[in-house]
Write an enzyme that holds these catalytic residues in place. Structure first.
Site, mmCIF file in Angstrom:
data_model
loop_
_atom_site.group_PDB
_atom_site.id
_atom_site.type_symbol
_atom_site.label_atom_id
_atom_site.label_comp_id
_atom_site.label_asym_id
_atom_site.label_seq_id
_atom_site.Cartn_x
_atom_site.Cartn_y
_atom_site.Cartn_z
ATOM 1 N N PRO A 246 -68.129 -62.468 -67.914
ATOM 2 C CA PRO A 246 -68.084 -62.218 -66.815
ATOM 3 C C PRO A 246 -69.396 -61.126 -66.093
ATOM 4 O O PRO A 246 -70.468 -60.621 -67.135
ATOM 5 C CB PRO A 246 -66.975 -60.765 -67.001
ATOM 6 C CG PRO A 246 -67.173 -60.994 -68.927
ATOM 7 C CD PRO A 246 -67.877 -61.914 -69.155
ATOM 8 N N ALA B 215 -70.415 -59.102 -62.408
ATOM 9 C CA ALA B 215 -70.396 -58.565 -61.485
ATOM 10 C C ALA B 215 -70.947 -59.561 -60.531
ATOM 11 O O ALA B 215 -71.720 -59.777 -60.474
ATOM 12 C CB ALA B 215 -71.242 -57.566 -61.597
ATOM 13 N N SER C 15 -64.600 -61.145 -63.575
ATOM 14 C CA SER C 15 -65.157 -59.604 -64.364
ATOM 15 C C SER C 15 -64.791 -58.914 -62.575
ATOM 16 O O SER C 15 -63.430 -59.374 -61.987
ATOM 17 C CB SER C 15 -66.898 -59.155 -62.833
ATOM 18 O OG SER C 15 -67.156 -58.151 -63.081
ATOM 19 N N GLN D 135 -61.306 -60.027 -66.936
ATOM 20 C CA GLN D 135 -62.140 -58.929 -67.396
ATOM 21 C C GLN D 135 -61.837 -57.887 -67.517
ATOM 22 O O GLN D 135 -62.137 -56.921 -66.268
ATOM 23 C CB GLN D 135 -64.167 -58.984 -68.103
ATOM 24 C CG GLN D 135 -64.167 -58.253 -68.160
ATOM 25 C CD GLN D 135 -65.508 -57.136 -67.144
ATOM 26 O OE1 GLN D 135 -65.154 -57.035 -66.117
ATOM 27 N NE2 GLN D 135 -65.114 -55.426 -67.099
ATOM 28 N N TYR E 199 -62.678 -53.285 -66.210
ATOM 29 C CA TYR E 199 -62.953 -51.761 -66.827
ATOM 30 C C TYR E 199 -61.667 -51.301 -66.060
ATOM 31 O O TYR E 199 -61.011 -51.142 -65.212
ATOM 32 C CB TYR E 199 -64.101 -51.504 -65.592
ATOM 33 C CG TYR E 199 -65.359 -52.675 -65.726
ATOM 34 C CD1 TYR E 199 -65.543 -52.052 -67.176
ATOM 35 C CD2 TYR E 199 -66.325 -53.409 -64.378
ATOM 36 C CE1 TYR E 199 -66.825 -52.091 -67.420
ATOM 37 C CE2 TYR E 199 -67.402 -53.827 -65.777
ATOM 38 C CZ TYR E 199 -67.825 -53.292 -66.700
ATOM 39 O OH TYR E 199 -68.893 -53.318 -66.788
ATOM 40 N N ARG F 41 -80.737 -48.320 -65.126
ATOM 41 C CA ARG F 41 -81.798 -50.123 -65.194
ATOM 42 C C ARG F 41 -82.528 -49.946 -64.014
ATOM 43 O O ARG F 41 -82.412 -49.620 -62.684
ATOM 44 C CB ARG F 41 -80.708 -51.093 -64.338
ATOM 45 C CG ARG F 41 -78.955 -51.151 -65.300
ATOM 46 C CD ARG F 41 -78.946 -52.736 -65.993
ATOM 47 N NE ARG F 41 -77.911 -52.069 -66.649
ATOM 48 C CZ ARG F 41 -75.764 -52.232 -65.975
ATOM 49 N NH1 ARG F 41 -76.275 -53.073 -65.102
ATOM 50 N NH2 ARG F 41 -75.430 -52.136 -67.202
ATOM 51 N N SER G 36 -70.883 -57.952 -78.345
ATOM 52 C CA SER G 36 -72.034 -58.013 -77.263
ATOM 53 C C SER G 36 -72.394 -56.625 -76.437
ATOM 54 O O SER G 36 -72.306 -55.899 -77.419
ATOM 55 C CB SER G 36 -70.854 -58.552 -76.139
ATOM 56 O OG SER G 36 -71.777 -58.073 -74.619
ATOM 57 N N ARG H 292 -78.241 -53.950 -71.328
ATOM 58 C CA ARG H 292 -77.895 -54.604 -69.808
ATOM 59 C C ARG H 292 -77.340 -52.830 -69.881
ATOM 60 O O ARG H 292 -77.064 -51.211 -69.519
ATOM 61 C CB ARG H 292 -77.091 -54.167 -68.942
ATOM 62 C CG ARG H 292 -77.363 -56.002 -68.159
ATOM 63 C CD ARG H 292 -76.551 -56.248 -67.765
ATOM 64 N NE ARG H 292 -76.578 -55.902 -66.233
ATOM 65 C CZ ARG H 292 -77.293 -56.830 -65.480
ATOM 66 N NH1 ARG H 292 -78.256 -56.840 -65.464
ATOM 67 N NH2 ARG H 292 -77.020 -56.178 -64.193
ATOM 68 N N ASP I 114 -72.343 -63.115 -77.592
ATOM 69 C CA ASP I 114 -73.410 -63.402 -75.635
ATOM 70 C C ASP I 114 -74.590 -62.295 -76.311
ATOM 71 O O ASP I 114 -74.200 -61.230 -76.895
ATOM 72 C CB ASP I 114 -72.369 -63.098 -74.444
ATOM 73 C CG ASP I 114 -71.559 -61.461 -74.079
ATOM 74 O OD1 ASP I 114 -73.200 -60.632 -74.592
ATOM 75 O OD2 ASP I 114 -71.209 -61.040 -73.618
ATOM 76 N N GLY I 115 -74.930 -63.288 -75.605
ATOM 77 C CA GLY I 115 -76.865 -62.708 -74.919
ATOM 78 C C GLY I 115 -77.358 -62.707 -75.673
ATOM 79 O O GLY I 115 -78.428 -63.643 -77.025
HETATM 80 C C1 LIG Z 1 -75.713 -58.765 -63.408
HETATM 81 C C2 LIG Z 1 -74.743 -58.851 -64.066
HETATM 82 C C3 LIG Z 1 -73.774 -58.066 -64.395
HETATM 83 C C4 LIG Z 1 -72.498 -58.259 -65.724
HETATM 84 N N1 LIG Z 1 -71.179 -57.794 -65.102
HETATM 85 C C5 LIG Z 1 -70.528 -57.726 -65.731
HETATM 86 C C6 LIG Z 1 -69.735 -56.707 -65.841
HETATM 87 O O1 LIG Z 1 -68.696 -56.572 -64.579
HETATM 88 N N2 LIG Z 1 -68.191 -56.867 -66.708
HETATM 89 C C7 LIG Z 1 -68.401 -57.278 -68.164
HETATM 90 O O2 LIG Z 1 -67.485 -56.786 -69.195
HETATM 91 N N3 LIG Z 1 -69.817 -57.952 -68.846
HETATM 92 C C8 LIG Z 1 -71.274 -57.492 -67.282
HETATM 93 N N4 LIG Z 1 -72.569 -57.988 -67.720
HETATM 94 C C9 LIG Z 1 -72.698 -58.577 -69.517
HETATM 95 C C10 LIG Z 1 -71.884 -59.968 -69.300
HETATM 96 O O3 LIG Z 1 -70.741 -60.843 -70.014
HETATM 97 C C11 LIG Z 1 -72.767 -60.803 -70.205
HETATM 98 O O4 LIG Z 1 -72.111 -59.577 -71.866
HETATM 99 C C12 LIG Z 1 -74.164 -60.844 -70.881
HETATM 100 O O5 LIG Z 1 -74.681 -60.938 -69.577
HETATM 101 C C13 LIG Z 1 -74.526 -61.707 -71.799
HETATM 102 O O6 LIG Z 1 -75.740 -62.140 -71.939
HETATM 103 P P1 LIG Z 1 -76.603 -62.996 -70.850
HETATM 104 O O7 LIG Z 1 -76.896 -62.983 -69.707
HETATM 105 O O8 LIG Z 1 -77.803 -62.997 -71.948
HETATM 106 O O9 LIG Z 1 -75.925 -64.750 -71.229
HETATM 107 C C14 LIG Z 1 -73.093 -58.580 -66.366
HETATM 108 C C15 LIG Z 1 -74.263 -59.189 -67.038
HETATM 109 C C16 LIG Z 1 -75.376 -58.782 -65.620
HETATM 110 C C17 LIG Z 1 -76.647 -60.157 -65.957
#
Ligand SMILES: Cc1cc2nc3c(=O)[nH]c(=O)nc-3n(C[C@H](O)[C@H](O)[C@H](O)COP(=O)(O)O)c2cc1C
Length: 352
Positions: free
Chosen positions: A80, A82, A109, A130, A132, A167, A246, A251, A279-280
């Site tokens: 997910p 945003a 998301s 997903q 919140y 951030r 995760s 972030r 993830d990550g």
């Molecule tokens: C710009 C951005 C927005 C994100 N928004 C959400 C979100 O709305 N909800 C959520 O659970 N995770 C959010 N995440 C986290 C991602 O779901 C995920 O954990 C992460 O991007 C995985 O790492 P990767 O980008 O290195 O693959 C967001 C990540 C990014 C980069």
């Protein structure tokens, strides 16, 4: 740059960087504070060595698997993320189409650029939603009901954001959410990440809310943002169907471990009672093999899918996943694995 497809996901990121503004690119690419955890996610994959295996007939490689019993063409889901309309006018709709084209599942998301019902309507394939979870129970129940009615196949409760990570890139670039960007974020525009996204988060979220969600829906429930083995164990005890190891793509807590570093401990703590995803920093087919060898059922990718969306809409998303799939097929062949179920811990080179 030319019209040739990107050679790998790093190159795709560079192409996205070239067409996005610095503020928008920074919002997607950035992490918290010094971005140590963001960098660690990538670096830790490099430390996981895989045994090559030889003289195995690898003429046929099958990357298909299932997640929560649902078939996917490859063990890679779209995490997910945003506000996808910031990088492409079709936003989440195009992302959902790209996921379907690649034969996998997108996790939509809560902070979507368009109403969730519209994304589900446009999606040719299955979606997970997903959450919140709003502080107000009534509002929470309403959001769950909307996702169920729209056809979500699972609910993913994000638990690693009781407050928003700082951030600093967004503060430096002056990133602002565009007006009308989201169904949930107040749509009057001009809000900073910290003002608007912060208002969605629930610092009171606890295991009671997990129990409530478990009882409020018949859909499978997945907790996203688990790192500590005790939290993994408790998730399994709470009866959830899956967890995502995760750190929110680096972030949230800067200084949190890389996900691949702690995956094995989480898998052991869950003890088979729930599926474990990671993830990550997944950017290579070999990273997928590494995560699966360490016990993940599948991985999720966030930013690479966004870079695909930014550079090519639906086809770009499918292209990004296609790159990963081709790399996965090659890596599996070189490891002597013909199916995803053949990827196991015996592929890992242990230091002792
Ligand atoms: C710009 C951005 C927005 C994100 N928004 C959400 C979100 O709305 N909800 C959520 O659970 N995770 C959010 N995440 C986290 C991602 O779901 C995920 O954990 C992460 O991007 C995985 O790492 P990767 O980008 O290195 O693959 C967001 C990540 C990014 C980069």
């Amino acid at each position: 740059m030319g019209d040739e497809p990107a050679v790998n996901l790093a190159e795709l990121e560079e192409r996205a960087r070239a067409i996005l503004t610095e503020a928008v690119f920074g919002f997607f690419a950035g992490g918290a504070e010094d971005e140590l955890t963001l960098a660690a996610n990538r670096a830790a994959f490099r430390d996981v060595r895989l045994w090559q295996r030889v003289l195995v007939d690898v003429r046929t490689i099958d990357t298909a698997t299932t997640v929560l019993g649902q078939p996917v063409a490859l063990p890679v889901l779209i995490a997910p993320v945003a506000l996808q309309a910031l990088v492409h006018p079709e936003g989440e709709r195009a992302m959902a189409c790209g996921a379907a084209e690649a034969g996998t599942i997108m996790v939509l998301s809560t902070v979507s650029s368009v109403a969730l019902e519209e994304v589900f309507r446009a999606a040719p394939g299955p979606l997970w939603f997903q959450l919140y979870l709003p502080v107000d129970r009534g509002a929470a129940a309403e959001l769950v009901a909307r996702a169920e009615a729209a056809g979500a196949r699972a609910l993913v409760l994000t638990v690693d954001a009781p407050v928003l990570g700082r951030r600093e890139r967004d503060l430096r670039t002056g990133f602002r959410l565009p007006s009308g960007a989201s169904q949930v974020v107040p749509s009057d525009g001009g809000l900073s990440t910290h003002g608007a996204l912060g208002s969605l988060l629930n610092p009171g979220l606890g295991w009671n809310e997990v129990a409530w969600l478990r009882s409020a829906t018949r859909l499978p429930v997945v907790l996203k943002g688990i790192l500590h083995p005790d939290d993994a164990r408790r998730s399994a005890e709470a009866g959830v169907d899956g967890i995502v190891v995760s750190n929110h793509g680096g972030r949230q807590l800067d200084g949190a471990p890389a996900t691949v570093e702690v995956l094995e401990r989480a898998v052991a703590a869950v003890g088979g009672a729930a599926e474990v995803y990671l993830d990550g920093g997944v950017r290579r087919g070999t990273d997928v093999v590494r995560a699966l060898a360490l016990g993940a059922r599948a991985v999720w990718v966030g930013r690479p899918a966004v870079w695909g969306l930014a550079t090519g809409g639906t086809d770009g998303v499918a292209g990004a996943l296609g790159l990963l799939r081709a790399e996965l097929e090659r890596s599996m062949a070189l490891c002597g694995c013909r199916t995803v179920s053949e990827i196991g811990p015996e592929l890992l080179v242990r230091s002792s």
